[in-house]
Design an enzyme around this catalytic site. Sequence first.
Site, PDB file in Angstrom:
ATOM      1  N   LYS A   1       0.846  -1.190   0.000  1.00  0.00           N
ATOM      2  CA  LYS A   1       0.000   0.000   0.000  1.00  0.00           C
ATOM      3  C   LYS A   1       0.881   1.240   0.000  1.00  0.00           C
ATOM      4  O   LYS A   1       1.762   1.388   0.849  1.00  0.00           O
ATOM      5  CB  LYS A   1      -0.897   0.000   1.234  1.00  0.00           C
TER       6      LYS A   1
ATOM      7  N   ASP B   1      -2.775  10.577   3.395  1.00  0.00           N
ATOM      8  CA  ASP B   1      -4.176  10.162   3.518  1.00  0.00           C
ATOM      9  C   ASP B   1      -4.952  11.147   4.381  1.00  0.00           C
ATOM     10  O   ASP B   1      -4.836  11.165   5.595  1.00  0.00           O
ATOM     11  CB  ASP B   1      -4.251   8.762   4.133  1.00  0.00           C
TER      12      ASP B   1
ATOM     13  N   LYS C   1     -10.698  12.678   7.700  1.00  0.00           N
ATOM     14  CA  LYS C   1     -10.224  12.317   9.027  1.00  0.00           C
ATOM     15  C   LYS C   1     -10.265  13.536   9.947  1.00  0.00           C
ATOM     16  O   LYS C   1     -10.151  14.683   9.484  1.00  0.00           O
ATOM     17  CB  LYS C   1      -8.757  11.849   8.962  1.00  0.00           C
TER      18      LYS C   1
ATOM     19  N   ASP D   1       1.529   6.457   5.493  1.00  0.00           N
ATOM     20  CA  ASP D   1       0.559   5.502   4.945  1.00  0.00           C
ATOM     21  C   ASP D   1       1.079   4.801   3.691  1.00  0.00           C
ATOM     22  O   ASP D   1       0.359   4.029   3.067  1.00  0.00           O
ATOM     23  CB  ASP D   1      -0.765   6.211   4.651  1.00  0.00           C
TER      24      ASP D   1
ATOM     25  N   ASP E   1     -12.220   6.792   3.315  1.00  0.00           N
ATOM     26  CA  ASP E   1     -11.060   6.605   4.181  1.00  0.00           C
ATOM     27  C   ASP E   1     -10.686   5.131   4.311  1.00  0.00           C
ATOM     28  O   ASP E   1      -9.716   4.797   4.988  1.00  0.00           O
ATOM     29  CB  ASP E   1     -11.316   7.209   5.570  1.00  0.00           C
TER      30      ASP E   1
ATOM     31  N   GLU F   1      -9.437   3.510   1.860  1.00  0.00           N
ATOM     32  CA  GLU F   1      -8.903   3.608   0.499  1.00  0.00           C
ATOM     33  C   GLU F   1      -7.775   2.631   0.215  1.00  0.00           C
ATOM     34  O   GLU F   1      -7.557   2.224  -0.920  1.00  0.00           O
ATOM     35  CB  GLU F   1      -8.416   5.043   0.240  1.00  0.00           C
TER      36      GLU F   1
ATOM     37  N   ARG G   1      -7.308  -0.511   0.944  1.00  0.00           N
ATOM     38  CA  ARG G   1      -7.740  -1.817   0.432  1.00  0.00           C
ATOM     39  C   ARG G   1      -8.166  -1.735  -1.035  1.00  0.00           C
ATOM     40  O   ARG G   1      -8.064  -2.709  -1.766  1.00  0.00           O
ATOM     41  CB  ARG G   1      -8.877  -2.358   1.301  1.00  0.00           C
TER      42      ARG G   1
END
Length: 511
Positions: A268, A273, A280, A291, A350, A352, A354
């Site tokens: 990933k 993010d 968030k 991230d 959020d 995202e 996956r």
Amino acid sequence: MISKDRPSLTPRALEEVTAPAVIVGVGAGPDGPVLLTDALPQDAASALEESFELLGVRARADEVHRLPGLAGSRWPLLVLVGVGELDDDGAAGLEALRHAAGAAVRSLAGTEAVALALPADTPERLAAVAEGATLGAYTFTALKSEAAREAASSSAPVSRIEVVTTVGEEAASPVLARAAVVGDAVCAVRDLVNTAPSHLYPASFADAVREELAGSDVRVQVWDEDALAAEGFGGILAIGQGSSRPPRLVRIEHAPADARTHIALVGKGITFDTGGISLKPAASMMTMKSDMAGAATVFAVVRAAAELGLPVKVTGWLALAENMPSHTAIRPSDVITMYGGKTVEVMNTDAEGRVVMADALVAATDERPDAVLDIATLTGAQLVALGVRHAGVMGDEALRDEVVAAAEAAGELAWAMPIPEQLRPSLDSRVADISNMGERFGGMMTAAAFLREFVDAGRAEDERAAAPTPWAHLDIAGPSFNESSAYGYTPRDATGVMVRTLMGLIAGRAG
């Protein structure tokens, strides 16, 4: 972005040491602290042990004491480092040695050269001491001004490390060479994760990978936004469409002629993010430059496998995007078509990571690897379940347990978790094939259930059933970034966790 300035590692017999500072271990025995070294004359060692109570020496992990050179010792500085409790044979474990070496070297920032006289009388102990020392000699100053870097030069990390060992040079040299490569891989991940999102975004990340691998045998392929659209990578495009910095997919490949097996790694790479439209809270964004730790790990592991010449084909897939809110951003309830054809209803922007990884998992398993492992800072639920030091490992039982065993051998913390079948229905969508959000409780495992749907998703159903690709998922949301104080060989901020685990697994597959 990635430093080339790593410490040197040299094996030394005790009488050959030239460093001005020598590090010795102190273990906690049944009758109190015990000095673990032959580096001192017997009289000096006995006198030192008698002074332990006065000095406050308890032999606990992370405990470091600096002492002026003792009578009869030729070193100006003697450093005592605790290794914790000794086993029944009076010996320290490998991770305890790794931890102690890192703590001592980290505490000696500002000292150019040190010698480690910790127990290193076998290749295994030598490797542990060398790895810990290399990982402890880390700092990140790439984004400081030149004046600030010059001012901090007096506290620069140790640059020359002599490891005192009775292992012969012929046997010690490859051990230290491997420790240097693995240490550099961990520190490369730290460098990338610590880099600010103003400097590291999908295109610059891809460019850095190209630059780092230029001149090596590792092949690099990059999909820009046009290529992603042309080939149908809808998940990566959807998550990246809210940013002015378009997404990228990077494939890197170490493919030696003598490869005995093929491992695929998927990482990933969300370079920042915000949560997208599902924004968030501000405090939750403070560490979101991290991230992309999964993608950084994949890059570093493939590069290290190539440097070590491991006879394993390793392909790495870096799914890179920046998740931003804007008038072009994906919305909750939008439906996207993924690579391979599945449709996903995005109920929370959020969730995202996956989504971008699902595209890459399909592409990775289309190549029929012998196993695929993905690694991601995927869920806050991982921290709730396992805290900030353990990674969660899910997936096919045999491969999942192989990862956990590799972590134990490497001295890293990983815990096997299930993917309960009752969680899968919570991902059902009324308008698409699957939703990106499911059951809140057990969210780490729900996210794994989502990813599992995309393993082999580009293959015919009968082929998938006959020969499914073994898959494991590593959630490193907690241990990838240390917001607390440094400890052992682990600094504040980026940690580089799971590099050593994956390197150990790949080496094990090499036979």
